[in-house]
Design a protein around this motif. Sequence first.
Motif, mmCIF file in Angstrom:
data_model
loop_
_atom_site.group_PDB
_atom_site.id
_atom_site.type_symbol
_atom_site.label_atom_id
_atom_site.label_comp_id
_atom_site.label_asym_id
_atom_site.label_seq_id
_atom_site.Cartn_x
_atom_site.Cartn_y
_atom_site.Cartn_z
ATOM 1 N N ASP A 60 0.792 -1.228 0.000
ATOM 2 C CA ASP A 60 0.000 0.000 0.000
ATOM 3 C C ASP A 60 0.824 1.278 0.000
ATOM 4 O OD1 ASP A 60 -2.338 -1.524 0.095
ATOM 5 O OD2 ASP A 60 -2.266 -1.614 2.280
ATOM 6 N N TYR A 61 2.060 1.213 0.477
ATOM 7 C CA TYR A 61 2.910 2.397 0.587
ATOM 8 C C TYR A 61 2.191 3.512 1.340
ATOM 9 C CZ TYR A 61 6.056 0.005 -2.536
ATOM 10 O OH TYR A 61 6.912 -0.919 -3.071
ATOM 11 N N GLU A 62 1.608 3.127 2.483
ATOM 12 C CA GLU A 62 0.950 4.088 3.345
ATOM 13 C C GLU A 62 1.275 3.755 4.800
ATOM 14 O OE1 GLU A 62 -3.278 3.735 2.486
ATOM 15 O OE2 GLU A 62 -3.545 2.532 4.274
ATOM 16 N N THR A 104 5.600 16.981 -4.163
ATOM 17 C CA THR A 104 5.770 16.286 -5.439
ATOM 18 C C THR A 104 7.247 16.248 -5.798
ATOM 19 O OG1 THR A 104 3.594 17.034 -6.163
ATOM 20 C CG2 THR A 104 5.120 16.292 -7.874
ATOM 21 N N VAL A 105 7.699 15.071 -6.233
ATOM 22 C CA VAL A 105 9.096 14.862 -6.603
ATOM 23 C C VAL A 105 9.116 14.260 -8.001
ATOM 24 C CG1 VAL A 105 11.201 13.635 -5.995
ATOM 25 C CG2 VAL A 105 9.679 14.413 -4.197
ATOM 26 N N PHE A 106 10.058 14.706 -8.810
ATOM 27 C CA PHE A 106 10.216 14.145 -10.146
ATOM 28 C C PHE A 106 11.400 13.189 -10.119
ATOM 29 C CE2 PHE A 106 7.984 18.122 -10.646
ATOM 30 C CZ PHE A 106 6.899 17.706 -11.397
ATOM 31 N N THR A 107 11.130 11.920 -10.417
ATOM 32 C CA THR A 107 12.159 10.886 -10.402
ATOM 33 C C THR A 107 12.484 10.480 -11.832
ATOM 34 O OG1 THR A 107 10.678 8.987 -10.412
ATOM 35 C CG2 THR A 107 11.099 10.027 -8.270
ATOM 36 N N ASP A 108 13.435 9.556 -11.992
ATOM 37 C CA ASP A 108 13.756 9.031 -13.319
ATOM 38 C C ASP A 108 12.591 8.250 -13.907
ATOM 39 O OD1 ASP A 108 16.277 10.122 -13.093
ATOM 40 O OD2 ASP A 108 17.192 8.266 -12.354
ATOM 41 N N HIS A 109 11.692 7.781 -13.034
ATOM 42 C CA HIS A 109 10.552 6.977 -13.476
ATOM 43 C C HIS A 109 9.301 7.817 -13.747
ATOM 44 C CE1 HIS A 109 13.049 3.692 -12.147
ATOM 45 N NE2 HIS A 109 13.062 4.189 -10.918
ATOM 46 N N GLY A 110 9.275 9.046 -13.261
ATOM 47 C CA GLY A 110 8.112 9.912 -13.413
ATOM 48 C C GLY A 110 7.802 10.642 -12.118
ATOM 49 N N MET A 111 6.607 11.156 -12.040
ATOM 50 C CA MET A 111 6.211 11.978 -10.893
ATOM 51 C C MET A 111 5.805 11.109 -9.702
ATOM 52 S SD MET A 111 3.460 15.087 -10.796
ATOM 53 C CE MET A 111 2.040 14.036 -10.944
ATOM 54 N N LEU A 112 6.281 11.523 -8.510
ATOM 55 C CA LEU A 112 5.967 10.855 -7.252
ATOM 56 C C LEU A 112 5.431 11.900 -6.296
ATOM 57 C CD1 LEU A 112 6.258 8.624 -5.028
ATOM 58 C CD2 LEU A 112 8.629 9.414 -4.758
ATOM 59 N N GLN A 113 4.376 11.556 -5.556
ATOM 60 C CA GLN A 113 3.827 12.513 -4.593
ATOM 61 C C GLN A 113 3.652 11.842 -3.228
ATOM 62 O OE1 GLN A 113 -0.317 14.191 -4.713
ATOM 63 N NE2 GLN A 113 0.828 16.102 -4.991
ATOM 64 N N TYR A 114 4.127 12.571 -2.191
ATOM 65 C CA TYR A 114 3.868 12.205 -0.800
ATOM 66 C C TYR A 114 2.656 13.026 -0.390
ATOM 67 C CZ TYR A 114 8.687 10.521 -0.924
ATOM 68 O OH TYR A 114 9.843 9.873 -1.244
ATOM 69 N N ASN A 115 1.663 12.363 0.201
ATOM 70 C CA ASN A 115 0.439 13.072 0.535
ATOM 71 C C ASN A 115 -0.107 12.543 1.859
ATOM 72 O OD1 ASN A 115 -1.722 14.845 0.269
ATOM 73 N ND2 ASN A 115 -2.123 14.276 -1.854
ATOM 74 N N PHE A 116 -1.207 13.134 2.321
ATOM 75 C CA PHE A 116 -1.792 12.716 3.589
ATOM 76 C C PHE A 116 -3.269 13.059 3.632
ATOM 77 C CE2 PHE A 116 -1.239 17.163 4.390
ATOM 78 C CZ PHE A 116 -2.127 17.508 5.392
ATOM 79 N N ASP A 117 -3.953 12.406 4.564
ATOM 80 C CA ASP A 117 -5.281 12.831 4.984
ATOM 81 C C ASP A 117 -5.331 12.608 6.484
ATOM 82 O OD1 ASP A 117 -5.883 10.065 5.297
ATOM 83 O OD2 ASP A 117 -6.762 9.964 3.300
ATOM 84 N N PHE A 126 0.606 8.655 2.600
ATOM 85 C CA PHE A 126 0.608 7.720 1.484
ATOM 86 C C PHE A 126 1.386 8.305 0.319
ATOM 87 C CE2 PHE A 126 -3.248 10.248 1.349
ATOM 88 C CZ PHE A 126 -3.362 10.652 0.037
ATOM 89 N N MET A 127 1.790 7.408 -0.571
ATOM 90 C CA MET A 127 2.541 7.788 -1.766
ATOM 91 C C MET A 127 1.688 7.488 -2.987
ATOM 92 S SD MET A 127 6.185 6.104 -0.675
ATOM 93 C CE MET A 127 7.206 6.909 -1.885
ATOM 94 N N GLU A 128 1.794 8.349 -3.981
ATOM 95 C CA GLU A 128 1.126 8.152 -5.264
ATOM 96 C C GLU A 128 2.160 8.414 -6.350
ATOM 97 O OE1 GLU A 128 -3.353 9.661 -4.711
ATOM 98 O OE2 GLU A 128 -1.863 11.234 -4.396
#
Length: 191
Positions: A60-62, A104-117, A126-128
């Motif tokens: 889940d990466y949460e 939001t972070v830009f990696t070699d694989h594409g966009m990654l976002q750390y987020n929360f609720d 969680f990560m998206e």
Amino acid sequence: MKRLIHMITGAMAIVLSSCINDNVGPAGPVGPQGPQGEQGPKGESGFVFEYEQISFTAPDYEVILPFPGDFKSLNSDVALVYLLWEVVEIDGVDTEIWRPLPQTVFTDHGMLQYNFDFSLVDVRLFMEAEFDLAMLGAEDTDDWIVRVVIVPGDFWNSSRMTPGEIEYNDLKEMLGLPDLPTPASAHQRRR
């Protein structure tokens, strides 16, 4: 009869208009200072909780971060979350760099976002990503240090800021949050 009503109405108009005075005199002297008002309850303007060694793991990466058992959140409270991104030396002093979520972070694989609720009892991190999160390395997923700041709802009513605009150190100063010790270690993260 009509004549009598007109005369009474005219007389009332003259009497009422004579009560209006456009001439305002000088202000009088300032009165004495009143007594000290009752002091409100002593308390904090906000709360901060720190969580260490937080890792996002498959599938889940949460991560769920429960609030301490003795803390009672209100429906009007707002949770803000900050990740310790790095510790850098500035003028010979270790300085913590906290980044607010979402991030939001830009990696070699594409966009990654750390987020929360958040809820009244916890925060969910969680990560998206635009790619399979299993492609990430430990620098992206492991050993995070997280600070959760609970801000009373009336703070937002009295300020013109929105939650995502406030840096951790500015929020700490505005709310009078306590100084927390500098974490023993912080990993270098992506820039």
